[in-house]
Design a protein around this motif. Structure first.
Motif: not given
Length: 110
Positions: A76-90
């Motif tokens: 879950g911690l890795m998933k949380l960090m991955a979500v923060k690195q995705h852009p909100r919109y393109l």
């Protein structure tokens, strides 16, 4: 005193309930607390202040690590960090007409 370390095939390492990345956070945090304790003592800060800092910092680290492990689980911690690195919109600067326009194939004549 023996501690059981789970090393099953295809399973993550587990120690006293801590799994995978939380073990690294735990070990690295304790090492960092020890290094800061030694530096404080060598600078000349009072011995009891250093001991108090070490005990409180290590206790907070243990509590926070087990809390994160319980709250987010193994991945879950890795998933949380991955979500923060995705852009909100393109952002797409092409007009809608250009998005849906078919490109013609160019034919080369010999």
């Amino acid at each position: 005193m023996e501690f059981n370390i789970n090393k099953g095939i295809g399973k993550s390492v587990e120690f006293k309930g801590l799994k995978s990345q939380y073990l690294f956070i735990f070990a690295g945090g304790l090492l960092a607390v020890f290094v800061v304790f030694v530096i404080m003592y060598m600078i000349g800060i009072d011995q009891w202040i250093c001991i108090g800092f070490g005990v409180i910092a290590a206790s907070v680290l243990v509590w926070m690590t087990f809390n994160l492990n319980q709250k987010y689980g193994e991945h879950g911690l890795m998933k949380l960090m991955a979500v923060k690195q995705h852009p909100r919109y393109l952002i797409n600067r092409k007009t809608p007409h250009r998005l849906f326009k078919r490109k013609r194939k160019e034919v080369a004549y010999a």
